[in-house]
Design an enzyme around this catalytic site. Structure first.
Site, PDB file in Angstrom:
ATOM      1  N   ARG A  89       0.838  -1.200   0.000  1.00  0.00           N
ATOM      2  CA  ARG A  89       0.000   0.000   0.000  1.00  0.00           C
ATOM      3  C   ARG A  89       0.870   1.244   0.000  1.00  0.00           C
ATOM      4  O   ARG A  89       1.753   1.392   0.834  1.00  0.00           O
ATOM      5  CB  ARG A  89      -0.926   0.007   1.226  1.00  0.00           C
ATOM      6  N   THR A 106      -1.072   7.592  -0.983  1.00  0.00           N
ATOM      7  CA  THR A 106      -2.337   7.510  -1.724  1.00  0.00           C
ATOM      8  C   THR A 106      -3.262   6.430  -1.174  1.00  0.00           C
ATOM      9  O   THR A 106      -4.453   6.417  -1.499  1.00  0.00           O
ATOM     10  CB  THR A 106      -2.068   7.199  -3.194  1.00  0.00           C
ATOM     11  N   ASP A 110       0.340  -2.831  13.127  1.00  0.00           N
ATOM     12  CA  ASP A 110       0.751  -3.323  11.821  1.00  0.00           C
ATOM     13  C   ASP A 110       1.010  -4.824  11.924  1.00  0.00           C
ATOM     14  O   ASP A 110       1.949  -5.259  12.599  1.00  0.00           O
ATOM     15  CB  ASP A 110       2.026  -2.595  11.362  1.00  0.00           C
ATOM     16  N   ASP A 131       4.566  -6.076  10.916  1.00  0.00           N
ATOM     17  CA  ASP A 131       5.587  -5.742  11.899  1.00  0.00           C
ATOM     18  C   ASP A 131       5.475  -6.609  13.142  1.00  0.00           C
ATOM     19  O   ASP A 131       6.489  -7.033  13.720  1.00  0.00           O
ATOM     20  CB  ASP A 131       5.500  -4.272  12.291  1.00  0.00           C
TER      21      ASP A 131
END
Length: 212
Positions: free
Chosen positions: A103, A107, A203, A206
């Site tokens: 991603r 944007t 995340d 992560d």
């Protein structure tokens, strides 16, 4: 598109520990693996089968076997890899393809950077593994990619989903004549300004593999 939020005490228990900021990576990986197997049980409820007869020690018995072609499991790299073992534990005869998508944080749009999939997916049932259904952009792009190669239907398995992501998926595929399902452990409150699920679990990549 159909959405299933799996309501089960074991799912809720494991998800609670995954959310906990104190949960270390080895424990997170183990629990994610276990949680995916539970979600996969519900996600494969519509897996195609054919009639089969086997001989027991006493008499013939009628049952079913998985139909051909075999289901295709597609983890979205990198975080989806943390869900692969839990899925293939339930579907050991499935084939596995890989789709690398990232991603763009400015944007929030998905970009494909790697693929390892059959060119022709005609007649295939596909199971996409993506821990977080946040904006829905990555998952929508992945499903379009599979349909463009001829996939018959697609089921996405996500640890968490946001209402915005579900709405995006509904809008993206409202005219589709192919079956699309999303199976998740929970539908959370919202997305924050950075496109992360709240309360979420951080995340997923992560927390599975560390910050790289």
């Amino acid at each position: 598109m159909k959405t299933l939020v799996v309501d089960h005490p074991l799912v809720a228990h494991k998800l609670t520990t995954l959310r906990d900021v104190r949960t270390d990576s080895p424990t997170f990986r183990r629990l994610a693996d276990e949680l995916v197997t539970l979600l996969a049980y519900e996600a494969t409820r519509d897996v195609r089968v054919v009639d089969a007869t086997v001989d027991t020690p006493l008499a013939p018995a009628h049952g079913v076997r998985l139909a051909r072609p075999a289901p295709l499991v597609v983890p979205i790299l990198r975080a989806g890899l943390g869900m692969l073992d839990g899925m293939t534990r339930l579907l050991p005869t499935a084939e596995v393809g890989f789709l690398g998508m990232i991603r763009d944080e400015s944007t929030l749009k998905a970009q494909t950077y790697a693929t390892r999939l059959p060119e022709d997916l005609s007649g295939r049932q596909c199971y996409v593994l993506d821990p977080m259904l946040a904006t829905g952009g990555t998952l929508a792009a992945a499903i379009h990619f599979l349909f463009d190669r001829g996939a018959e239907d697609v089921t996405a398995i996500c640890l968490l989903a946001a209402p915005e992501g579900i709405a995006r998926m509904d809008d993206e595929f409202k005219g589709s004549d192919k079956p699309i399902r999303v199976v998740t452990a929970a539908l959370d409150e919202r997305l924050n300004d950075q496109g992360y699920i709240v309360p979420g679990l951080g995340d997923a990549g992560d927390r599975l593999y560390g910050v790289v």
